[in-house]
Design a protein around this motif. Structure first.
Motif, short mmCIF file in Angstrom:
data_model
loop_
_atom_site.label_atom_id
_atom_site.label_comp_id
_atom_site.label_asym_id
_atom_site.label_seq_id
_atom_site.Cartn_x
_atom_site.Cartn_y
_atom_site.Cartn_z
N ARG A 147 0.73 -1.26 -0.09
CA ARG A 147 -0.03 0.08 0.12
C ARG A 147 0.86 1.35 -0.03
NH1 ARG A 147 -5.09 -1.98 0.13
NH2 ARG A 147 -5.58 -3.63 1.34
N SER A 148 1.92 1.25 0.66
CA SER A 148 2.86 2.40 0.72
C SER A 148 3.38 2.62 -0.90
CB SER A 148 4.04 2.30 1.60
OG SER A 148 3.45 2.21 3.08
N HIS A 149 3.81 1.47 -1.33
CA HIS A 149 4.34 1.63 -2.82
C HIS A 149 3.41 2.16 -3.64
CE1 HIS A 149 6.81 0.99 -6.05
NE2 HIS A 149 5.98 0.25 -6.81
N ALA A 150 2.28 1.86 -3.33
CA ALA A 150 1.13 2.11 -4.33
C ALA A 150 0.99 3.84 -4.24
CB ALA A 150 -0.38 1.65 -4.04
N ARG A 151 0.74 4.24 -3.09
CA ARG A 151 0.81 5.79 -2.82
C ARG A 151 1.90 6.57 -3.39
NH1 ARG A 151 -1.10 4.19 2.60
NH2 ARG A 151 0.89 4.42 3.35
N ARG A 152 3.34 5.85 -3.20
CA ARG A 152 4.32 6.44 -3.84
C ARG A 152 4.18 6.37 -5.52
NH1 ARG A 152 8.71 3.16 -0.40
NH2 ARG A 152 7.87 4.06 1.72
N PHE A 153 3.87 5.40 -5.94
CA PHE A 153 3.66 5.24 -7.24
C PHE A 153 2.77 6.16 -7.75
CE2 PHE A 153 1.66 3.64 -11.08
CZ PHE A 153 2.72 3.25 -12.05
#
Length: 187
Positions: A147-153
């Motif tokens: 989920r953190s990576h998705a927000r960064r993306f």
């Protein structure tokens, strides 16, 4: 109530060459006015804020999953391999992490004992095994790191192509500053 301990990134003077190097022995400020220097300092401070936030998020994920940093890197590698249909072997894990096969065996023993992975016979090589992440661990990784990576993306995707090019160039140039400091003094 106790005051929170100030973080290094809270003090912009720690990044300001006017404070750190007033004689310009290391950092030249020629051609930059105070407003430009303030903006450069804010870029450096923002990078520090990002780094601290990233470290806190990584630590929270490791704590949540009760894992060390190397164990998390191994799990991420295994998950990515499996998501792409690859048979992940202990040798591939060792190569990715840059550790010995003996250390990899200990790491996999730890992960298996904690209920994160299982070893299965390799589908085409009788002498080898493949490593799989158990569903509960995969879900936990997806819920925390994913989920953190998705927000960064999403944040990177919201930039224009030109903005992304500038950020990419800046971050790559920044990464390239990781030189041997002894070379600067030898020149």
């Amino acid at each position: 109530m106790a005051r929170p301990t100030p973080r290094m990134s809270d003090d912009p003077s720690l990044f300001d060459p006017r404070v750190l190097d007033p004689a310009q022995e290391i950092v030249s400020r020629s051609g930059l006015d105070d407003a430009e220097i303030d903006q450069v300092v804010e870029v450096l401070r923002s990078l520090r804020l990002w780094r601290e936030a990233d470290e806190r998020m990584s630590e929270a994920s490791r704590r949540y999953m009760k894992l060390g940093a190397t164990d998390m890197r191994a799990l991420r590698f295994i998950i990515v391999g499996l998501e792409n249909g690859e048979a992940v072997t202990p040798g591939a894990i060792a190569a990715h992490l840059g550790i010995s096969t003996a250390s990899t065996t200990k790491l996999l023993d730890r992960l298996a004992a904690a209920g994160h992975i299982r070893r299965l016979p390799h589908p085409t090589d009788r002498r080898s095994v493949v490593v799989e992440v158990l569903d509960e661990t995969r879900r936990a990784a997806r819920d925390s790191i994913g989920r953190s990576h998705a927000r960064r993306f999403d944040l990177a995707a919201a930039l224009t192509r030109q903005q992304r090019d500038v950020v990419i160039r800046f971050l790559r140039d920044l990464a390239a500053t990781e030189d041997d400091p002894s070379r600067d003094s030898a020149a």
